[in-house]
Design a protein around this motif. Structure first.
Motif, PDB file in Angstrom:
ATOM      1  N   GLY A  40      42.158  34.614  -4.041  1.00  0.00           N
ATOM      2  CA  GLY A  40      42.974  33.535  -3.503  1.00  0.00           C
ATOM      3  C   GLY A  40      42.668  32.162  -4.060  1.00  0.00           C
ATOM      4  O   GLY A  40      43.267  31.169  -3.634  1.00  0.00           O
ATOM      5  N   PRO A  43      39.849  30.260 -10.947  1.00  0.00           N
ATOM      6  CA  PRO A  43      38.523  30.526 -11.539  1.00  0.00           C
ATOM      7  C   PRO A  43      37.622  29.295 -11.478  1.00  0.00           C
ATOM      8  O   PRO A  43      38.091  28.169 -11.629  1.00  0.00           O
ATOM      9  CB  PRO A  43      38.860  30.903 -12.986  1.00  0.00           C
ATOM     10  CG  PRO A  43      40.281  31.366 -12.948  1.00  0.00           C
ATOM     11  CD  PRO A  43      40.939  30.527 -11.902  1.00  0.00           C
ATOM     12  N   GLN A  44      36.330  29.550 -11.274  1.00  0.00           N
ATOM     13  CA  GLN A  44      35.323  28.492 -11.245  1.00  0.00           C
ATOM     14  C   GLN A  44      34.360  28.703 -12.408  1.00  0.00           C
ATOM     15  O   GLN A  44      33.843  29.794 -12.600  1.00  0.00           O
ATOM     16  CB  GLN A  44      34.530  28.541  -9.934  1.00  0.00           C
ATOM     17  CG  GLN A  44      35.370  28.325  -8.695  1.00  0.00           C
ATOM     18  CD  GLN A  44      35.312  26.892  -8.214  1.00  0.00           C
ATOM     19  OE1 GLN A  44      34.653  26.058  -8.810  1.00  0.00           O
ATOM     20  NE2 GLN A  44      36.003  26.603  -7.129  1.00  0.00           N
TER      21      GLN A  44
ATOM     22  N   GLU B   2      36.865  20.506  -8.133  1.00  0.00           N
ATOM     23  CA  GLU B   2      36.927  21.954  -8.199  1.00  0.00           C
ATOM     24  C   GLU B   2      38.163  22.464  -7.470  1.00  0.00           C
ATOM     25  O   GLU B   2      38.692  21.815  -6.594  1.00  0.00           O
ATOM     26  CB  GLU B   2      35.683  22.566  -7.557  1.00  0.00           C
ATOM     27  CG  GLU B   2      34.399  22.092  -8.181  1.00  0.00           C
ATOM     28  CD  GLU B   2      34.302  22.511  -9.643  1.00  0.00           C
ATOM     29  OE1 GLU B   2      33.613  21.837 -10.418  1.00  0.00           O
ATOM     30  OE2 GLU B   2      34.939  23.516 -10.006  1.00  0.00           O
ATOM     31  N   SER B   3      38.598  23.626  -7.841  1.00  0.00           N
ATOM     32  CA  SER B   3      39.782  24.185  -7.183  1.00  0.00           C
ATOM     33  C   SER B   3      39.449  24.475  -5.732  1.00  0.00           C
ATOM     34  O   SER B   3      38.344  24.842  -5.387  1.00  0.00           O
ATOM     35  CB  SER B   3      40.244  25.438  -7.907  1.00  0.00           C
ATOM     36  OG  SER B   3      39.334  26.482  -7.716  1.00  0.00           O
ATOM     37  N   GLY B   5      41.249  25.768  -1.685  1.00  0.00           N
ATOM     38  CA  GLY B   5      42.413  26.351  -1.018  1.00  0.00           C
ATOM     39  C   GLY B   5      42.365  27.852  -0.977  1.00  0.00           C
ATOM     40  O   GLY B   5      42.178  28.515  -1.980  1.00  0.00           O
ATOM     41  N   LEU B   6      42.493  28.394   0.206  1.00  0.00           N
ATOM     42  CA  LEU B   6      42.498  29.834   0.373  1.00  0.00           C
ATOM     43  C   LEU B   6      43.906  30.391   0.412  1.00  0.00           C
ATOM     44  O   LEU B   6      44.095  31.582   0.296  1.00  0.00           O
ATOM     45  CB  LEU B   6      41.753  30.209   1.651  1.00  0.00           C
ATOM     46  CG  LEU B   6      40.260  29.870   1.678  1.00  0.00           C
ATOM     47  CD1 LEU B   6      39.673  30.206   3.028  1.00  0.00           C
ATOM     48  CD2 LEU B   6      39.529  30.632   0.585  1.00  0.00           C
ATOM     49  N   HIS B   7      44.882  29.554   0.620  1.00  0.00           N
ATOM     50  CA  HIS B   7      46.244  30.018   0.764  1.00  0.00           C
ATOM     51  C   HIS B   7      47.074  29.417  -0.361  1.00  0.00           C
ATOM     52  O   HIS B   7      47.289  28.211  -0.412  1.00  0.00           O
ATOM     53  CB  HIS B   7      46.806  29.625   2.124  1.00  0.00           C
ATOM     54  CG  HIS B   7      45.970  30.115   3.263  1.00  0.00           C
ATOM     55  ND1 HIS B   7      45.926  31.446   3.612  1.00  0.00           N
ATOM     56  CD2 HIS B   7      45.140  29.479   4.104  1.00  0.00           C
ATOM     57  CE1 HIS B   7      45.095  31.584   4.641  1.00  0.00           C
ATOM     58  NE2 HIS B   7      44.613  30.422   4.957  1.00  0.00           N
ATOM     59  N   LEU B   8      47.568  30.291  -1.250  1.00  0.00           N
ATOM     60  CA  LEU B   8      48.315  29.810  -2.393  1.00  0.00           C
ATOM     61  C   LEU B   8      49.700  29.344  -1.976  1.00  0.00           C
ATOM     62  O   LEU B   8      50.405  30.041  -1.253  1.00  0.00           O
ATOM     63  CB  LEU B   8      48.457  30.924  -3.416  1.00  0.00           C
ATOM     64  CG  LEU B   8      47.188  31.365  -4.145  1.00  0.00           C
ATOM     65  CD1 LEU B   8      47.491  32.568  -5.018  1.00  0.00           C
ATOM     66  CD2 LEU B   8      46.630  30.229  -4.974  1.00  0.00           C
ATOM     67  N   TYR B  36      48.200  28.579 -17.181  1.00  0.00           N
ATOM     68  CA  TYR B  36      47.920  29.998 -17.300  1.00  0.00           C
ATOM     69  C   TYR B  36      48.767  30.775 -16.300  1.00  0.00           C
ATOM     70  O   TYR B  36      49.065  30.298 -15.202  1.00  0.00           O
ATOM     71  CB  TYR B  36      46.447  30.300 -16.995  1.00  0.00           C
ATOM     72  CG  TYR B  36      45.486  29.951 -18.105  1.00  0.00           C
ATOM     73  CD1 TYR B  36      44.804  28.741 -18.100  1.00  0.00           C
ATOM     74  CD2 TYR B  36      45.240  30.844 -19.147  1.00  0.00           C
ATOM     75  CE1 TYR B  36      43.906  28.419 -19.108  1.00  0.00           C
ATOM     76  CE2 TYR B  36      44.350  30.524 -20.156  1.00  0.00           C
ATOM     77  CZ  TYR B  36      43.686  29.315 -20.131  1.00  0.00           C
ATOM     78  OH  TYR B  36      42.807  29.002 -21.131  1.00  0.00           O
ATOM     79  N   GLN B  38      48.738  34.435 -14.253  1.00  0.00           N
ATOM     80  CA  GLN B  38      47.847  35.535 -13.896  1.00  0.00           C
ATOM     81  C   GLN B  38      48.598  36.562 -13.058  1.00  0.00           C
ATOM     82  O   GLN B  38      49.024  36.265 -11.939  1.00  0.00           O
ATOM     83  CB  GLN B  38      46.606  35.046 -13.151  1.00  0.00           C
ATOM     84  CG  GLN B  38      45.569  36.134 -12.941  1.00  0.00           C
ATOM     85  CD  GLN B  38      44.269  35.618 -12.356  1.00  0.00           C
ATOM     86  OE1 GLN B  38      44.246  34.612 -11.664  1.00  0.00           O
ATOM     87  NE2 GLN B  38      43.170  36.308 -12.655  1.00  0.00           N
ATOM     88  N   PHE B  89      48.412  28.928 -12.778  1.00  0.00           N
ATOM     89  CA  PHE B  89      47.350  27.949 -12.616  1.00  0.00           C
ATOM     90  C   PHE B  89      47.457  26.875 -13.688  1.00  0.00           C
ATOM     91  O   PHE B  89      47.691  27.180 -14.858  1.00  0.00           O
ATOM     92  CB  PHE B  89      45.970  28.602 -12.773  1.00  0.00           C
ATOM     93  CG  PHE B  89      45.579  29.525 -11.672  1.00  0.00           C
ATOM     94  CD1 PHE B  89      45.724  30.891 -11.811  1.00  0.00           C
ATOM     95  CD2 PHE B  89      45.038  29.032 -10.489  1.00  0.00           C
ATOM     96  CE1 PHE B  89      45.348  31.765 -10.803  1.00  0.00           C
ATOM     97  CE2 PHE B  89      44.657  29.889  -9.471  1.00  0.00           C
ATOM     98  CZ  PHE B  89      44.819  31.258  -9.624  1.00  0.00           C
ATOM     99  N   PHE B 102      40.197  24.506 -12.807  1.00  0.00           N
ATOM    100  CA  PHE B 102      41.478  25.090 -12.436  1.00  0.00           C
ATOM    101  C   PHE B 102      42.012  24.477 -11.152  1.00  0.00           C
ATOM    102  O   PHE B 102      41.258  24.152 -10.231  1.00  0.00           O
ATOM    103  CB  PHE B 102      41.340  26.604 -12.250  1.00  0.00           C
ATOM    104  CG  PHE B 102      41.297  27.368 -13.533  1.00  0.00           C
ATOM    105  CD1 PHE B 102      40.139  27.434 -14.289  1.00  0.00           C
ATOM    106  CD2 PHE B 102      42.436  28.021 -14.002  1.00  0.00           C
ATOM    107  CE1 PHE B 102      40.103  28.136 -15.483  1.00  0.00           C
ATOM    108  CE2 PHE B 102      42.408  28.727 -15.198  1.00  0.00           C
ATOM    109  CZ  PHE B 102      41.243  28.785 -15.939  1.00  0.00           C
ATOM    110  N   GLY B 103      43.315  24.352 -11.096  1.00  0.00           N
ATOM    111  CA  GLY B 103      43.987  23.955  -9.875  1.00  0.00           C
ATOM    112  C   GLY B 103      44.091  25.120  -8.908  1.00  0.00           C
ATOM    113  O   GLY B 103      43.594  26.218  -9.163  1.00  0.00           O
ATOM    114  N   GLN B 104      44.784  24.865  -7.818  1.00  0.00           N
ATOM    115  CA  GLN B 104      44.846  25.833  -6.723  1.00  0.00           C
ATOM    116  C   GLN B 104      45.635  27.088  -7.077  1.00  0.00           C
ATOM    117  O   GLN B 104      45.326  28.171  -6.616  1.00  0.00           O
ATOM    118  CB  GLN B 104      45.485  25.158  -5.506  1.00  0.00           C
ATOM    119  CG  GLN B 104      45.561  26.026  -4.269  1.00  0.00           C
ATOM    120  CD  GLN B 104      46.206  25.293  -3.114  1.00  0.00           C
ATOM    121  OE1 GLN B 104      46.919  24.316  -3.301  1.00  0.00           O
ATOM    122  NE2 GLN B 104      45.964  25.751  -1.904  1.00  0.00           N
TER     123      GLN B 104
END
Lengths: 114, 112
Positions: A40, A43-44, B2-3, B5-8, B36, B38, B89, B102-104
């Protein structure tokens, strides 16, 4: 031409164990980076290696380590696994370490810690 | 940066329509941006990139727009197809450091 290849594709480990993930970059690419992708999320960044030297490190604990070999392949090691280490581990390769160049990702290794 | 958020966020479009996916990036000093795609169970696949000295770049069916004033990036997909269904992303980097942030992510769903 083969893209970035990672092995294994899936892995199940128990808490406290150690794991080694492998990556072969695209032929001619000398830079390899590792990323962790939790479900969800994006990537980190974990590590970047170029010419066998570490060139960058993300905000991950010392349990995470990596190395790059003379053929530019790379291994990511994680010690003392925690449940929270469960994720998709991605390897990306690029031709150089400097300059804005495209990074190509492998299919990833899905690690599940139980 | 940093990216999070758990809900896209999700975007649903009709097949054949155009899609616009937006991204707010975090570092005003970032000078390289990538989109990108995915698909489920796969690694991110490069779509298109843009450097900070440009504000628009076009590829095949895709266009990326960069607005550095408001730190905003967008991806336009023309005539969307079922195969475009995926999570998209945006990613940014600074001085070619190859550390991509990376974004969310946005889940794009194509309706038949």
């Amino acid at each position: 031409d083969a893209g970035v290849t990672q092995s294994p594709t899936h892995l199940i480990k128990t808490r406290g164990q150690q794991v080694t993930l492998r990556c072969s970059p695209i032929s001619g690419h000398k830079s390899v980076s590792w990323y962790q992708q939790v479900l969800g999320q994006g990537p980190q960044f974990i590590f970047q290696y170029y010419e066998k030297e570490e060139r960058g490190r993300g905000n991950f604990p010392d349990r995470f380590s990596a190395r790059q070999f003379p053929n530019y392949s790379s291994e990511l090691n994680v010690n003392a696994l925690l449940l929270g280490d469960s994720a998709l581990y991605l390897c990306a390769s690029s031709f150089t370490v400097t300059g804005n160049t495209e990074a190509f990702f492998g299919q990833g290794t899905r690690l599940t810690v139980v | 940066g940093e990216s999070v958020g758990l809900h896209l966020p999700t975007l649903s479009v009709q097949e054949g329509d155009n899609s616009i996916i937006n991204c707010a990036y975090s570092n005003s000093a970032s000078d390289y941006f990538i989109w990108y795609k995915q698909e489920s169970g796969k690694g991110p696949q490069f779509i298109i990139d843009i450097r900070s000295n440009m504000d628009k770049r076009q590829g095949q069916r895709v266009t990326v727009l960069l607005n550095k004033t408001v730190k905003h990036l967008s991806l336009q997909i023309a005539a969307t197809q079922p195969g475009d269904s995926a999570v998209y992303f945006c990613a940014e980097s600074f001085q070619g450091a190859q550390k991509l942030v990376f974004g969310q992510g946005t889940r794009l769903t194509i309706n038949p």
